[in-house]
Design a protein around this motif. Sequence first.
Motif, PDB file in Angstrom:
ATOM      1  N   GLU A 111      10.274 -16.231  12.998  1.00  0.00           N
ATOM      2  CA  GLU A 111      10.956 -16.921  14.099  1.00  0.00           C
ATOM      3  C   GLU A 111      11.843 -15.946  14.875  1.00  0.00           C
ATOM      4  OE1 GLU A 111      10.692 -20.113  15.122  1.00  0.00           O
ATOM      5  OE2 GLU A 111       9.191 -20.564  13.602  1.00  0.00           O
ATOM      6  N   LYS A 112      12.480 -15.047  14.143  1.00  0.00           N
ATOM      7  CA  LYS A 112      13.347 -14.052  14.777  1.00  0.00           C
ATOM      8  C   LYS A 112      12.528 -13.143  15.697  1.00  0.00           C
ATOM      9  CE  LYS A 112      16.597 -10.578  13.083  1.00  0.00           C
ATOM     10  NZ  LYS A 112      17.162 -10.029  11.850  1.00  0.00           N
ATOM     11  N   GLN A 113      11.357 -12.716  15.220  1.00  0.00           N
ATOM     12  CA  GLN A 113      10.491 -11.866  16.037  1.00  0.00           C
ATOM     13  C   GLN A 113       9.985 -12.631  17.262  1.00  0.00           C
ATOM     14  OE1 GLN A 113       7.485 -10.481  13.335  1.00  0.00           O
ATOM     15  NE2 GLN A 113       8.795  -8.896  12.456  1.00  0.00           N
ATOM     16  N   LEU A 114       9.614 -13.901  17.049  1.00  0.00           N
ATOM     17  CA  LEU A 114       9.173 -14.711  18.186  1.00  0.00           C
ATOM     18  C   LEU A 114      10.299 -14.866  19.205  1.00  0.00           C
ATOM     19  CD1 LEU A 114       7.101 -17.517  16.399  1.00  0.00           C
ATOM     20  CD2 LEU A 114       6.224 -15.725  17.904  1.00  0.00           C
ATOM     21  N   ARG A 115      11.498 -15.070  18.704  1.00  0.00           N
ATOM     22  CA  ARG A 115      12.654 -15.217  19.596  1.00  0.00           C
ATOM     23  C   ARG A 115      12.882 -13.930  20.384  1.00  0.00           C
ATOM     24  NH1 ARG A 115      16.997 -18.813  20.736  1.00  0.00           N
ATOM     25  NH2 ARG A 115      18.178 -17.643  22.266  1.00  0.00           N
ATOM     26  N   ARG A 116      12.791 -12.801  19.690  1.00  0.00           N
ATOM     27  CA  ARG A 116      12.957 -11.517  20.381  1.00  0.00           C
ATOM     28  C   ARG A 116      11.887 -11.339  21.451  1.00  0.00           C
ATOM     29  NH1 ARG A 116      14.192  -7.630  15.259  1.00  0.00           N
ATOM     30  NH2 ARG A 116      16.380  -8.166  15.024  1.00  0.00           N
ATOM     31  N   ALA A 117      10.639 -11.695  21.109  1.00  0.00           N
ATOM     32  CA  ALA A 117       9.545 -11.570  22.073  1.00  0.00           C
ATOM     33  C   ALA A 117       9.803 -12.476  23.275  1.00  0.00           C
ATOM     34  CB  ALA A 117       8.214 -11.914  21.410  1.00  0.00           C
ATOM     35  N   GLN A 118      10.270 -13.696  23.012  1.00  0.00           N
ATOM     36  CA  GLN A 118      10.574 -14.614  24.115  1.00  0.00           C
ATOM     37  C   GLN A 118      11.728 -14.084  24.962  1.00  0.00           C
ATOM     38  OE1 GLN A 118      11.197 -18.415  22.198  1.00  0.00           O
ATOM     39  NE2 GLN A 118       9.211 -19.144  22.908  1.00  0.00           N
ATOM     40  N   ASP A 119      12.753 -13.573  24.306  1.00  0.00           N
ATOM     41  CA  ASP A 119      13.883 -13.003  25.048  1.00  0.00           C
ATOM     42  C   ASP A 119      13.420 -11.834  25.913  1.00  0.00           C
ATOM     43  OD1 ASP A 119      15.591 -14.847  23.935  1.00  0.00           O
ATOM     44  OD2 ASP A 119      16.503 -13.460  22.489  1.00  0.00           O
ATOM     45  N   GLN A 120      12.562 -10.998  25.351  1.00  0.00           N
ATOM     46  CA  GLN A 120      12.039  -9.853  26.100  1.00  0.00           C
ATOM     47  C   GLN A 120      11.238 -10.338  27.306  1.00  0.00           C
ATOM     48  OE1 GLN A 120      12.706  -6.657  25.665  1.00  0.00           O
ATOM     49  NE2 GLN A 120      11.393  -6.039  27.359  1.00  0.00           N
ATOM     50  N   LYS A 121      10.407 -11.352  27.069  1.00  0.00           N
ATOM     51  CA  LYS A 121       9.591 -11.895  28.154  1.00  0.00           C
ATOM     52  C   LYS A 121      10.486 -12.503  29.236  1.00  0.00           C
ATOM     53  CE  LYS A 121       5.257 -14.305  28.692  1.00  0.00           C
ATOM     54  NZ  LYS A 121       4.193 -15.022  28.006  1.00  0.00           N
ATOM     55  N   CYS A 122      11.527 -13.224  28.822  1.00  0.00           N
ATOM     56  CA  CYS A 122      12.468 -13.809  29.791  1.00  0.00           C
ATOM     57  C   CYS A 122      13.158 -12.720  30.601  1.00  0.00           C
ATOM     58  CB  CYS A 122      13.506 -14.666  29.070  1.00  0.00           C
ATOM     59  SG  CYS A 122      12.888 -16.262  28.527  1.00  0.00           S
ATOM     60  N   MET A 123      13.550 -11.638  29.922  1.00  0.00           N
ATOM     61  CA  MET A 123      14.197 -10.532  30.638  1.00  0.00           C
ATOM     62  C   MET A 123      13.234  -9.908  31.641  1.00  0.00           C
ATOM     63  SD  MET A 123      16.467  -8.855  27.539  1.00  0.00           S
ATOM     64  CE  MET A 123      16.654  -7.313  28.361  1.00  0.00           C
ATOM     65  N   GLU A 124      11.974  -9.759  31.246  1.00  0.00           N
ATOM     66  CA  GLU A 124      10.980  -9.199  32.166  1.00  0.00           C
ATOM     67  C   GLU A 124      10.782 -10.122  33.365  1.00  0.00           C
ATOM     68  OE1 GLU A 124       7.504  -8.578  29.764  1.00  0.00           O
ATOM     69  OE2 GLU A 124       8.408  -6.898  28.670  1.00  0.00           O
ATOM     70  N   ILE A 125      10.725 -11.428  33.106  1.00  0.00           N
ATOM     71  CA  ILE A 125      10.566 -12.397  34.198  1.00  0.00           C
ATOM     72  C   ILE A 125      11.788 -12.355  35.112  1.00  0.00           C
ATOM     73  CG2 ILE A 125      10.480 -14.879  34.712  1.00  0.00           C
ATOM     74  CD1 ILE A 125       8.676 -15.170  32.209  1.00  0.00           C
ATOM     75  N   GLU A 126      12.988 -12.295  34.515  1.00  0.00           N
ATOM     76  CA  GLU A 126      14.208 -12.210  35.323  1.00  0.00           C
ATOM     77  C   GLU A 126      14.211 -10.940  36.163  1.00  0.00           C
ATOM     78  OE1 GLU A 126      17.600 -12.557  32.752  1.00  0.00           O
ATOM     79  OE2 GLU A 126      17.247 -14.681  32.363  1.00  0.00           O
ATOM     80  N   ASP A 127      13.803  -9.824  35.550  1.00  0.00           N
ATOM     81  CA  ASP A 127      13.733  -8.564  36.304  1.00  0.00           C
ATOM     82  C   ASP A 127      12.740  -8.682  37.457  1.00  0.00           C
ATOM     83  OD1 ASP A 127      15.605  -7.469  34.627  1.00  0.00           O
ATOM     84  OD2 ASP A 127      14.163  -6.293  33.438  1.00  0.00           O
ATOM     85  N   ALA A 128      11.579  -9.275  37.182  1.00  0.00           N
ATOM     86  CA  ALA A 128      10.573  -9.452  38.237  1.00  0.00           C
ATOM     87  C   ALA A 128      11.114 -10.364  39.336  1.00  0.00           C
ATOM     88  CB  ALA A 128       9.286 -10.027  37.648  1.00  0.00           C
ATOM     89  N   MET A 129      11.830 -11.410  38.930  1.00  0.00           N
ATOM     90  CA  MET A 129      12.418 -12.314  39.925  1.00  0.00           C
ATOM     91  C   MET A 129      13.483 -11.591  40.742  1.00  0.00           C
ATOM     92  SD  MET A 129      12.651 -15.939  37.874  1.00  0.00           S
ATOM     93  CE  MET A 129      13.740 -16.625  39.079  1.00  0.00           C
ATOM     94  N   ASP A 130      14.274 -10.748  40.089  1.00  0.00           N
ATOM     95  CA  ASP A 130      15.292  -9.977  40.811  1.00  0.00           C
ATOM     96  C   ASP A 130      14.638  -9.053  41.834  1.00  0.00           C
ATOM     97  OD1 ASP A 130      17.316 -11.205  39.395  1.00  0.00           O
ATOM     98  OD2 ASP A 130      17.645  -9.520  38.013  1.00  0.00           O
TER      99      ASP A 130
END
Length: 178
Positions: A111-130
Motif C-alpha cells: 500500500e505504501k508503494q502504491l501510495r508513493r506511485a500515486q503521489d508521484q503520478k499526481c506530482m507529474e500531473i500537477e507539473d504537466a498542468m502547471d
Amino acid sequence: MQDSAQSVMLSSTSSAASGEVVYGTERGSTAGSDESRVMSVKVQQIASSIYKEFETMIQKFGETTVKDLMPLVVNVLESLDLAYLEKEEHEVEMELLKEDNEQLATQYEREKQLRRAQDQKCMEIEDAMDVETKALQDKIESLESIMRMLELKAKNKKRFDCSESLRRARSRTKARVH
C-alpha cells in the motif's frame, strides 16, 4: 499399603492398558471432567522420576510417608501439564499472529508503494498542468497583446478614415466654394 500408594500414582498418571500416561481418571482429580488426554512427554518423564522416588520412600519408610503427599504431587503434575499445554497453545497462537503480522507488514509495504506511485503520478500531473497553465497564460498574454495592437490599428484606421473623410469633406467644400 505399598500397592495402594502405587495405584494412586499409577491411576492418576498412567493407563494400565496402553502404557500411555493419562491424568484426570482419578475421582476428585483437578481436571474436573470425564475427559482424559495424554500427558506431555516432559511431564511423563518427571512423573516417572517422582514415582521411582515414591517407591524408594515407601520401601524405606512405609506407605504412610507418601500417602498425603502423593495426591498433591499428582495435582502439581497435572497443573504442570496444563501449563505446558497452554504454553504450546500460546506458541501456536504466537506463530499465527506472526504470520498475520508478516502479511499485514507486506500489505502495508504494498500500500505504501502504491501510495508513493500515486503521489508521484499526481506530482507529474500537477507539473504537466502547471506547464500547460503557463503555456495558456503566455498565449492569453500574446492574444491580449495582439488584441491591443489591433485596437490601436482600429483606432488609427478610424482616425485615418476620419481624417480621410474630413479631407474629402474639405475638398468637397472647397470645390463647392470655388
